[in-house]
Design an enzyme around this catalytic site. Sequence first.
Site, mmCIF file in Angstrom:
data_model
loop_
_atom_site.group_PDB
_atom_site.id
_atom_site.type_symbol
_atom_site.label_atom_id
_atom_site.label_comp_id
_atom_site.label_asym_id
_atom_site.label_seq_id
_atom_site.Cartn_x
_atom_site.Cartn_y
_atom_site.Cartn_z
ATOM 1 N N HIS A 1 -8.315 -6.933 -8.836
ATOM 2 C CA HIS A 1 -8.636 -7.809 -7.701
ATOM 3 C C HIS A 1 -8.751 -6.892 -6.474
ATOM 4 O O HIS A 1 -7.795 -6.715 -5.719
ATOM 5 C CB HIS A 1 -7.531 -8.845 -7.464
ATOM 6 C CG HIS A 1 -7.334 -9.792 -8.607
ATOM 7 N ND1 HIS A 1 -6.780 -9.417 -9.803
ATOM 8 C CD2 HIS A 1 -7.642 -11.111 -8.720
ATOM 9 C CE1 HIS A 1 -6.747 -10.468 -10.618
ATOM 10 N NE2 HIS A 1 -7.265 -11.507 -9.987
ATOM 11 N N ASP B 1 -3.614 -7.367 -8.392
ATOM 12 C CA ASP B 1 -3.235 -7.858 -7.060
ATOM 13 C C ASP B 1 -3.952 -9.169 -6.760
ATOM 14 O O ASP B 1 -4.786 -9.247 -5.853
ATOM 15 C CB ASP B 1 -3.598 -6.768 -6.018
ATOM 16 C CG ASP B 1 -3.251 -7.189 -4.603
ATOM 17 O OD1 ASP B 1 -2.386 -8.069 -4.428
ATOM 18 O OD2 ASP B 1 -3.861 -6.635 -3.658
ATOM 19 N N HIS C 1 0.816 -1.217 0.000
ATOM 20 C CA HIS C 1 0.000 0.000 0.000
ATOM 21 C C HIS C 1 0.849 1.266 0.000
ATOM 22 O O HIS C 1 0.426 2.300 -0.520
ATOM 23 C CB HIS C 1 -0.995 -0.052 1.163
ATOM 24 C CG HIS C 1 -2.046 -1.108 0.942
ATOM 25 N ND1 HIS C 1 -2.585 -1.876 1.941
ATOM 26 C CD2 HIS C 1 -2.640 -1.545 -0.218
ATOM 27 C CE1 HIS C 1 -3.478 -2.721 1.421
ATOM 28 N NE2 HIS C 1 -3.510 -2.539 0.115
ATOM 29 N N GLU D 1 -14.206 -7.144 -8.340
ATOM 30 C CA GLU D 1 -14.100 -8.048 -7.195
ATOM 31 C C GLU D 1 -15.137 -9.150 -7.383
ATOM 32 O O GLU D 1 -16.327 -8.869 -7.549
ATOM 33 C CB GLU D 1 -14.331 -7.287 -5.884
ATOM 34 C CG GLU D 1 -14.475 -8.178 -4.657
ATOM 35 C CD GLU D 1 -13.312 -9.160 -4.454
ATOM 36 O OE1 GLU D 1 -12.150 -8.756 -4.531
ATOM 37 O OE2 GLU D 1 -13.582 -10.359 -4.233
ATOM 38 N N ASP E 1 -14.490 -11.241 -13.669
ATOM 39 C CA ASP E 1 -13.069 -11.576 -13.655
ATOM 40 C C ASP E 1 -12.244 -10.312 -13.931
ATOM 41 O O ASP E 1 -12.380 -9.683 -14.978
ATOM 42 C CB ASP E 1 -12.813 -12.636 -14.734
ATOM 43 C CG ASP E 1 -11.341 -12.999 -14.803
ATOM 44 O OD1 ASP E 1 -10.584 -12.665 -13.874
ATOM 45 O OD2 ASP E 1 -10.940 -13.619 -15.807
ATOM 46 N N GLY E 2 -11.376 -9.964 -12.979
ATOM 47 C CA GLY E 2 -10.639 -8.708 -13.074
ATOM 48 C C GLY E 2 -9.727 -8.624 -14.294
ATOM 49 O O GLY E 2 -9.490 -7.527 -14.824
ATOM 50 N N SER F 1 -6.690 -1.232 -0.862
ATOM 51 C CA SER F 1 -6.263 -0.442 -2.022
ATOM 52 C C SER F 1 -7.382 0.431 -2.618
ATOM 53 O O SER F 1 -7.113 1.579 -2.992
ATOM 54 C CB SER F 1 -5.638 -1.352 -3.074
ATOM 55 O OG SER F 1 -6.403 -2.506 -3.253
HETATM 56 N N1 SAM Z 1 -6.251 -5.356 -3.620
HETATM 57 C C1 SAM Z 1 -6.812 -5.575 -2.287
HETATM 58 C C2 SAM Z 1 -6.124 -4.647 -1.322
HETATM 59 O O1 SAM Z 1 -4.903 -4.452 -1.428
HETATM 60 O O2 SAM Z 1 -6.811 -4.110 -0.441
HETATM 61 C C3 SAM Z 1 -6.653 -7.011 -1.849
HETATM 62 C C4 SAM Z 1 -7.161 -8.001 -2.850
HETATM 63 S S1 SAM Z 1 -6.996 -9.662 -2.396
HETATM 64 C C5 SAM Z 1 -5.288 -9.953 -2.428
HETATM 65 C C6 SAM Z 1 -7.539 -10.482 -3.851
HETATM 66 C C7 SAM Z 1 -9.040 -10.354 -4.096
HETATM 67 O O3 SAM Z 1 -9.304 -10.827 -5.423
HETATM 68 C C8 SAM Z 1 -9.916 -11.182 -3.186
HETATM 69 O O4 SAM Z 1 -10.832 -10.321 -2.554
HETATM 70 C C9 SAM Z 1 -10.644 -12.177 -4.114
HETATM 71 O O5 SAM Z 1 -12.004 -12.395 -3.736
HETATM 72 C C10 SAM Z 1 -10.575 -11.450 -5.430
HETATM 73 N N2 SAM Z 1 -10.556 -12.296 -6.643
HETATM 74 C C11 SAM Z 1 -10.049 -13.532 -6.817
HETATM 75 N N3 SAM Z 1 -10.099 -13.891 -8.119
HETATM 76 C C12 SAM Z 1 -10.619 -12.827 -8.792
HETATM 77 C C13 SAM Z 1 -10.857 -12.554 -10.171
HETATM 78 N N4 SAM Z 1 -10.567 -13.457 -11.115
HETATM 79 N N5 SAM Z 1 -11.371 -11.356 -10.508
HETATM 80 C C14 SAM Z 1 -11.663 -10.435 -9.557
HETATM 81 N N6 SAM Z 1 -11.453 -10.623 -8.227
HETATM 82 C C15 SAM Z 1 -10.923 -11.803 -7.854
#
Ligand code: SAM
Length: 298
Positions: free
Chosen positions: A42, A166, A19, A120, A145-146, A102
Amino acid sequence: MLSYRHAFHAGNDADVIKHITLCGLLDAMTRKDKPFLYLETHAGAGYYGLQSLRARETGESDRGVRLFKDLAPGALPHDAELWLERVRACNAGAGLRRYPGSPWLAKSFLRTQDRAVFAELHPVDHGKLTRLMRDSPRSTVVQQDGYELLRAFLPPVERRALVLIDPAYETRDELARLHRALVEGLQRFATGVFAVWYPLGARHGAEAIVAHVARAARSTPRPVKTLDLRWERAVPQERGDGTIGLRGAGMVILNPPFGLEASLREALTAAALRLEPEAAGAGRGPRIDVSWPVPESA
Ligand code: SAM
């Protein structure tokens, strides 16, 4: 299947490093008046309760953000200070009950001319993030899907973009998907800033992740500058359950903004020492490595 929940890990040492890096990037993007698009693939829930059952179960923030709680304003270098100011703001200036993820940090930097799209997949985190962004008319939260965001939103009408990738690196084919998305993102918008977070000591090796990103950078005819910022613990960290936590983490940044390397090196070095004061006292401090993985000729 989504088994990873960031609430267990929010505010841990790797989050602190990630961060601070993100704040340095956002600060650099907002130095020019020109608008930019922020894409986050993500995104998570946006912020996390540090007293929640999940957070208390792991206690990871005790060895992360809590080590910064009592610092006086101005004690840290610029980019780290930007992050800590926002941690204080997220807690309305009193105590440490919440940790900004984030999206919360990004929202605090965005100006009226900027735009953001967050992806998300988890329904609960998606709902919480949607509520957080309700008062931001130029922010959109999608439950898809991100990796698809790079295809859907690039190139941006703003002609400037910061993309944060991420993932939790949960799936077997994660590296292939990351690589494909980056190649496509660069084809569509080769001058965008792309930041890819990665862990050290998890399922997918850090070197393999960095190699996939560097290979994507080589896929464009135009040279893409690649900066790798890596934090490595001096002492392995044992978790409450006896397992060993991450050895560190890094961020590979394609097309890093000018001046970012120097300011982040200073901020991350100070933060790493704060995270591992015992190692620094013993004369073997944590490492911040800054490298420029030069794209090899294909
Ligand atoms: N970026 C966030 C932060 O720093 O505050 C933390 C994110 S965390 C490491 C990863 C997130 O991605 C999780 O909340 C999970 O549910 C989500 N996730 C997993 N696969 C995903 C995808 N294909 N597309 C979008 N989100 C996804």
